[in-house]
Motif scaffolding. Structure first.
Motif, PDB file in Angstrom:
ATOM      1  N   PHE A  73       0.646  -1.136  -0.004  1.00  0.00           N
ATOM      2  CA  PHE A  73       0.179   0.125   0.043  1.00  0.00           C
ATOM      3  C   PHE A  73       0.550   1.432  -0.015  1.00  0.00           C
ATOM      4  O   PHE A  73       0.225   2.342   0.319  1.00  0.00           O
ATOM      5  CB  PHE A  73      -1.028  -0.163   1.157  1.00  0.00           C
ATOM      6  CG  PHE A  73      -1.914  -1.274   1.188  1.00  0.00           C
ATOM      7  CD1 PHE A  73      -3.122  -1.184   0.410  1.00  0.00           C
ATOM      8  CD2 PHE A  73      -1.708  -2.264   1.823  1.00  0.00           C
ATOM      9  CE1 PHE A  73      -3.805  -1.996   0.501  1.00  0.00           C
ATOM     10  CE2 PHE A  73      -2.470  -3.327   1.877  1.00  0.00           C
ATOM     11  CZ  PHE A  73      -3.718  -3.207   1.054  1.00  0.00           C
ATOM     12  N   GLY A  74       2.028   1.250  -0.364  1.00  0.00           N
ATOM     13  CA  GLY A  74       2.778   2.288  -0.187  1.00  0.00           C
ATOM     14  C   GLY A  74       3.654   2.765   1.062  1.00  0.00           C
ATOM     15  O   GLY A  74       3.220   1.898   2.010  1.00  0.00           O
ATOM     16  N   GLN A  75       4.651   3.495   0.868  1.00  0.00           N
ATOM     17  CA  GLN A  75       5.479   3.842   2.111  1.00  0.00           C
ATOM     18  C   GLN A  75       4.725   4.808   3.251  1.00  0.00           C
ATOM     19  O   GLN A  75       5.335   5.213   4.188  1.00  0.00           O
ATOM     20  CB  GLN A  75       6.746   4.361   1.685  1.00  0.00           C
ATOM     21  CG  GLN A  75       7.556   3.568   0.731  1.00  0.00           C
ATOM     22  CD  GLN A  75       7.947   1.996   1.557  1.00  0.00           C
ATOM     23  OE1 GLN A  75       8.362   1.961   2.624  1.00  0.00           O
ATOM     24  NE2 GLN A  75       7.373   0.724   0.872  1.00  0.00           N
ATOM     25  N   SER A  76       3.756   5.478   2.792  1.00  0.00           N
ATOM     26  CA  SER A  76       2.973   6.419   3.711  1.00  0.00           C
ATOM     27  C   SER A  76       1.534   6.096   3.528  1.00  0.00           C
ATOM     28  O   SER A  76       0.951   5.506   2.452  1.00  0.00           O
ATOM     29  CB  SER A  76       3.352   7.639   3.384  1.00  0.00           C
ATOM     30  OG  SER A  76       2.859   8.381   1.903  1.00  0.00           O
ATOM     31  N   GLY A  77       0.626   6.718   4.507  1.00  0.00           N
ATOM     32  CA  GLY A  77      -0.691   6.741   4.255  1.00  0.00           C
ATOM     33  C   GLY A  77      -1.163   5.663   5.323  1.00  0.00           C
ATOM     34  O   GLY A  77      -0.353   4.945   5.992  1.00  0.00           O
ATOM     35  N   PRO A  78      -2.440   5.630   5.736  1.00  0.00           N
ATOM     36  CA  PRO A  78      -3.283   5.055   6.920  1.00  0.00           C
ATOM     37  C   PRO A  78      -3.088   3.502   6.816  1.00  0.00           C
ATOM     38  O   PRO A  78      -3.212   2.521   7.842  1.00  0.00           O
ATOM     39  CB  PRO A  78      -4.562   5.365   7.048  1.00  0.00           C
ATOM     40  CG  PRO A  78      -4.686   6.065   5.879  1.00  0.00           C
ATOM     41  CD  PRO A  78      -3.402   6.780   5.137  1.00  0.00           C
ATOM     42  N   TRP A  79      -2.830   2.978   5.465  1.00  0.00           N
ATOM     43  CA  TRP A  79      -3.029   1.303   4.993  1.00  0.00           C
ATOM     44  C   TRP A  79      -1.409   1.034   4.899  1.00  0.00           C
ATOM     45  O   TRP A  79      -1.083  -0.260   4.735  1.00  0.00           O
ATOM     46  CB  TRP A  79      -3.778   1.345   3.909  1.00  0.00           C
ATOM     47  CG  TRP A  79      -5.074   1.364   4.085  1.00  0.00           C
ATOM     48  CD1 TRP A  79      -5.679   1.841   5.185  1.00  0.00           C
ATOM     49  CD2 TRP A  79      -6.153   1.188   2.985  1.00  0.00           C
ATOM     50  NE1 TRP A  79      -6.972   1.873   5.072  1.00  0.00           N
ATOM     51  CE2 TRP A  79      -7.351   1.667   3.570  1.00  0.00           C
ATOM     52  CE3 TRP A  79      -5.952   1.243   1.494  1.00  0.00           C
ATOM     53  CZ2 TRP A  79      -8.477   1.373   2.865  1.00  0.00           C
ATOM     54  CZ3 TRP A  79      -7.170   1.269   0.889  1.00  0.00           C
ATOM     55  CH2 TRP A  79      -8.362   1.345   1.578  1.00  0.00           C
ATOM     56  N   SER A  80      -0.364   1.886   5.141  1.00  0.00           N
ATOM     57  CA  SER A  80       0.912   1.623   4.584  1.00  0.00           C
ATOM     58  C   SER A  80       1.375   0.425   5.644  1.00  0.00           C
ATOM     59  O   SER A  80       2.634  -0.322   4.935  1.00  0.00           O
ATOM     60  CB  SER A  80       1.975   2.925   4.867  1.00  0.00           C
ATOM     61  OG  SER A  80       2.051   3.254   6.025  1.00  0.00           O
ATOM     62  N   GLU A  81       1.068   0.297   6.600  1.00  0.00           N
ATOM     63  CA  GLU A  81       1.714  -0.609   7.459  1.00  0.00           C
ATOM     64  C   GLU A  81       1.217  -2.129   7.485  1.00  0.00           C
ATOM     65  O   GLU A  81       1.330  -3.017   7.847  1.00  0.00           O
ATOM     66  CB  GLU A  81       1.411  -0.284   8.952  1.00  0.00           C
ATOM     67  CG  GLU A  81       2.362   0.842   9.473  1.00  0.00           C
ATOM     68  CD  GLU A  81       3.752   0.617   9.364  1.00  0.00           C
ATOM     69  OE1 GLU A  81       4.279  -0.470   9.640  1.00  0.00           O
ATOM     70  OE2 GLU A  81       4.792   1.316   8.905  1.00  0.00           O
ATOM     71  N   ARG A  82       0.037  -2.226   6.616  1.00  0.00           N
ATOM     72  CA  ARG A  82      -0.702  -3.473   6.287  1.00  0.00           C
ATOM     73  C   ARG A  82       0.360  -4.418   5.452  1.00  0.00           C
ATOM     74  O   ARG A  82       0.659  -3.973   4.399  1.00  0.00           O
ATOM     75  CB  ARG A  82      -2.240  -3.337   5.552  1.00  0.00           C
ATOM     76  CG  ARG A  82      -3.208  -2.661   6.490  1.00  0.00           C
ATOM     77  CD  ARG A  82      -4.381  -2.328   5.623  1.00  0.00           C
ATOM     78  NE  ARG A  82      -5.451  -1.744   6.453  1.00  0.00           N
ATOM     79  CZ  ARG A  82      -6.711  -2.178   6.699  1.00  0.00           C
ATOM     80  NH1 ARG A  82      -7.147  -3.151   5.501  1.00  0.00           N
ATOM     81  NH2 ARG A  82      -7.717  -1.387   7.134  1.00  0.00           N
ATOM     82  N   PRO A  83      -0.028  -5.491   5.631  1.00  0.00           N
ATOM     83  CA  PRO A  83       0.515  -6.540   4.998  1.00  0.00           C
ATOM     84  C   PRO A  83       0.098  -6.635   3.577  1.00  0.00           C
ATOM     85  O   PRO A  83      -1.222  -6.380   3.498  1.00  0.00           O
ATOM     86  CB  PRO A  83       0.582  -7.961   5.458  1.00  0.00           C
ATOM     87  CG  PRO A  83      -0.643  -7.687   6.393  1.00  0.00           C
ATOM     88  CD  PRO A  83      -0.609  -6.407   6.892  1.00  0.00           C
ATOM     89  N   GLY A  84       0.746  -6.648   2.433  1.00  0.00           N
ATOM     90  CA  GLY A  84       0.174  -6.508   1.109  1.00  0.00           C
ATOM     91  C   GLY A  84       0.419  -7.700   0.215  1.00  0.00           C
ATOM     92  O   GLY A  84       1.564  -8.062   0.043  1.00  0.00           O
TER      93      GLY A  84
END
Length: 412
Positions: A135-146
């Protein structure tokens, strides 16, 4: 230019040094594309190896899966334990001379290891550093496993896949993973070209989520243009009709009459002047608005003969059409063979291994398989020597755990 001069030309990325610190699909696939174009790609693996080496259920002769063998040709393998100071020391040494680094650790992981862009660009200002994530290096979803499935679901792709009122369906191929690999290569090469001119590399942030959204041109344009939320359409198209799979007497085939000229040709071929005269089908917009009735009417004609019959007649009339093939049929078709979309690679464990061929053909400098997919840690000695690490230092690094426990024991 003579043939001998032509064949002597190097591949376009020859001499470009790439560190592949990635696993599974998007990162390894991106790095393989660079390797196929001539880049020297060193695959930096954890001591236990890329997860994909053992990911597939069917049994191979050796420890590596068919999936791994299809995403890692033309690379060399070095194992490094990046949790050890010795492993970090080796990577820093390699990064100092690299042109491109591609990694797909969870956002923040490389910074915790002391291997983030800020650290590495300080010792190599021209480095192009590519991070691939869900989900990218920034943003509220960034820490989710992708993973591809989550990216398809959360980008909207699954909301328009399948049929209306059916259960959720993902695209049959990993569009987010492969799309992200392609965008990562696009970003990496753009930044590399810029670095050659300016001497400064840059950070490239590629994500499965962004990539999947970027594929949604027709769907997004419909939403922004009309305010209507796009829904699944099966095999049909948002912008034109008829343009989908249709049923003949023995099964389905695909066809498209996407403009007025093709529509007139289709009605003539089918001997259906009534369709041409029908007000509801008088323009692309009207055919779209009345697509279900249109397809019902067309299929009454198509039901009178076979898929082969209709495909042959439509192609002869200049109307796009084609069969719906399985993968074996596509690879084994005369066209698939002519395009060399299945190639064979000689592997030390597996013997002859099938690989998907080169999707883009370079006629001036044709790609080739220079290295089979590497064995785990196969090139440690070779690559370390290229970085000026002699036998004594290599043993010291191994004893310090740089290459993992197995290598440490082997060096004893």
């Amino acid at each position: 230019m003579t043939a001998s001069t032509e064949s002597a030309r190097p591949l376009p990325l020859k001499g470009v040094r790439v560190l592949d610190i990635s696993q599974v699909m998007a990162g390894p696939y991106a790095c393989m594309l660079l390797a196929d174009l001539g880049a020297d790609v060193v695959k930096i693996e954890p001591p236990e190896g890329d997860q994909t080496r053992g990911a597939m259920g069917f049994k191979m002769k050796g420890p590596d899966s068919m999936g791994f063998l299809n995403m890692n040709r033309n690379k060399r393998s070095v194992t490094l334990d990046l949790k050890s100071e010795a492993g970090k020391h080796v990577l820093l040494r390699m990064a100092k001379e690299a042109d491109i680094l591609i990694e797909n650790y969870r956002p923040g992981a490389m910074k915790r290891l002391g291997m983030d862009y800020e650290t590495l660009s300080a010792i190599n200002p021209a480095l192009v550093y590519v991070s691939i994530s869900g989900f990218g290096q920034s943003g509220p979803w960034s820490e989710r496993p992708g993973f591809d499935l989550m990216a398809q679901a959360m980008s909207g792709v699954m909301s328009v896949t399948g049929y209306a009122d059916g259960p959720p369906v993902k695209a049959g191929v990993p569009v987010a993973d492969i799309g992200c690999a392609l965008f990562a290569v696009y970003g990496a090469l753009s930044a590399y070209i810029g670095a050659k001119a300016s001497g400064r590399g840059q950070y490239v942030d590629a994500s499965l989520f962004d990539s999947a959204l970027a594929f949604s041109v027709w769907d997004t344009c419909e939403y922004w243009g009309t305010g209507r939320e796009p829904t699944p359409l099966g095999t049909s198209n948002r912008m034109s009709a008829p343009y989908q799979a249709v049923k003949a007497s023995d099964g389905y085939f695909v066809m498209g009459a996407t403009n007025q000229k093709l529509w007139t040709k289709l009605c003539t071929l089918l001997e259906r002047p009534d369709l041409l005269a029908e007000e509801r089908f008088g323009s692309v917009a009207l055919r779209l608005a009345n697509r279900e009735e249109l397809i019902d009417s067309l299929e009454r004609s198509f039901a009178q003969d076979t898929t082969e019959h209709w495909i042959d007649r439509m192609l002869a009339a200049g109307i796009p059409a084609g069969p719906i093939l399985t993968y074996p049929q596509a690879f084994n078709s005369e066209h698939g063979k002519h395009r060399k979309m299945r190639i064979e690679i000689e592997h030390p464990n597996e013997g002859s291994v099938p690989n998907i061929g080169f999707a883009v053909k370079l006629l001036g400098t044709p790609q080739e398989v220079r290295h089979p997919p590497p064995l785990l840690g196969q090139h440690i000695d070779e690559v370390m020597a290229e970085y000026g690490i002699g036998a004594a230092e290599l043993r010291a690094l191994a004893d310090a755990g740089a290459f993992g426990e197995k290598r440490t024991k082997a060096s004893a």
